[in-house]
Write an enzyme that holds these catalytic residues in place. Structure first.
Site, PDB file in Angstrom:
ATOM      1  N   GLY A  29     -60.738   4.923 -11.263  1.00  0.00           N
ATOM      2  CA  GLY A  29     -59.429   5.473 -10.922  1.00  0.00           C
ATOM      3  C   GLY A  29     -59.075   5.523  -9.450  1.00  0.00           C
ATOM      4  CE  LYS A  30     -62.869   2.117  -5.879  1.00  0.00           C
ATOM      5  NZ  LYS A  30     -63.662   1.921  -7.108  1.00  0.00           N
ATOM      6  CB  THR A  31     -56.029   1.493  -8.067  1.00  0.00           C
ATOM      7  OG1 THR A  31     -57.015   0.591  -7.557  1.00  0.00           O
ATOM      8  CG2 THR A  31     -54.647   0.931  -7.777  1.00  0.00           C
ATOM      9  CE  LYS A  57     -59.969  -2.985  -4.785  1.00  0.00           C
ATOM     10  NZ  LYS A  57     -60.649  -1.703  -4.832  1.00  0.00           N
ATOM     11  CG  ASP A 116     -57.349  -2.179  -8.477  1.00  0.00           C
ATOM     12  OD1 ASP A 116     -56.719  -2.065  -9.546  1.00  0.00           O
ATOM     13  OD2 ASP A 116     -58.575  -1.995  -8.385  1.00  0.00           O
ATOM     14  CD  GLU A 120     -58.284   1.131  -4.609  1.00  0.00           C
ATOM     15  OE1 GLU A 120     -58.894   0.512  -5.508  1.00  0.00           O
ATOM     16  OE2 GLU A 120     -57.062   1.367  -4.642  1.00  0.00           O
ATOM     17  N   GLY A 121     -61.612   1.689  -1.083  1.00  0.00           N
ATOM     18  CA  GLY A 121     -62.881   0.986  -1.074  1.00  0.00           C
ATOM     19  C   GLY A 121     -63.062   0.124  -2.310  1.00  0.00           C
ATOM     20  N   GLY A 137     -65.845  -0.655  -5.455  1.00  0.00           N
ATOM     21  CA  GLY A 137     -67.023  -0.104  -6.116  1.00  0.00           C
ATOM     22  C   GLY A 137     -67.287   1.323  -5.665  1.00  0.00           C
TER      23      GLY A 137
END
Length: 176
Positions: free
Chosen positions: A17-19, A40, A57, A118-119, A121
């Protein structure tokens, strides 16, 4: 950094759920009248398109931004195989260079109030032979928002990741 503080979004794992969190943060900041962009910097599992490799993403982050940025600015390192980014880069004959990411970040940050980065993994995912996602966040000098996947073992993953973030010298701004 320009204006308000920018933020690095990491997760306890991939696909958690990072995005969704990054997009929500962007919208909340925009609702407060701030201009927001996102990066990203590294994505694996990209699809081939007529325009080149694209990551869904990164495309969502690009669309949510307050300013228009070329895809290659939002996602400078895009790889097709859905594997660890350092392995995908090796297969593509490339090396992920964090200095390139830092330069692009600084350029974007000069144009907006906030940049959400946003990283890829989880926190310790290798980017190259020397650096991990943790090193990237630390090098950018950003506070970190940790996204926790809600599944069995998530408390352990969250506590270990929080400890690792603090051990890297980064500030954990909060978690979702």
């Amino acid at each position: 950094m320009s204006g308000a503080r920018s933020l690095f979004v990491t997760g306890t794992d991939t696909g958690i759920g990072k995005t969704v969190v990054s997009l929500g943060l962007m919208q909340a900041l925009q609702d407060r009248g701030l201009s927001v962009a996102a990066m990203k910097p590294v994505a694996s599992g990209c699809e081939r398109t007529a325009d080149g490799l694209r990551n869904d993403d990164a495309l969502q982050l690009q669309r949510q931004a307050s300013i228009q940025l070329a895809y290659e600015r939002v996602n400078p390192y895009a790889f097709e195989p859905p594997i660890a980014p350092h392995l995908a880069a090796d297969q593509a004959g490339q090396t992920i260079e964090t200095d390139k990411i830092y330069d692009i970040y600084q350029d974007i940050a000069s144009k907006v109030d906030v940049v959400i980065v946003e990283g890829v993994g989880g926190w310790q995912v290798p980017l190259n032979n020397r650096e991990t996602v943790a090193d990237l966040a630390h090098g950018l000098g950003l506070d970190v928002c940790m996204v926790v996947g809600l599944r069995l073992g998530c408390i352990n993953h969250a506590l270990l990741t929080a400890q690792a973030i603090e051990n890297t010298g980064c500030t954990l701004a909060g978690w979702v």
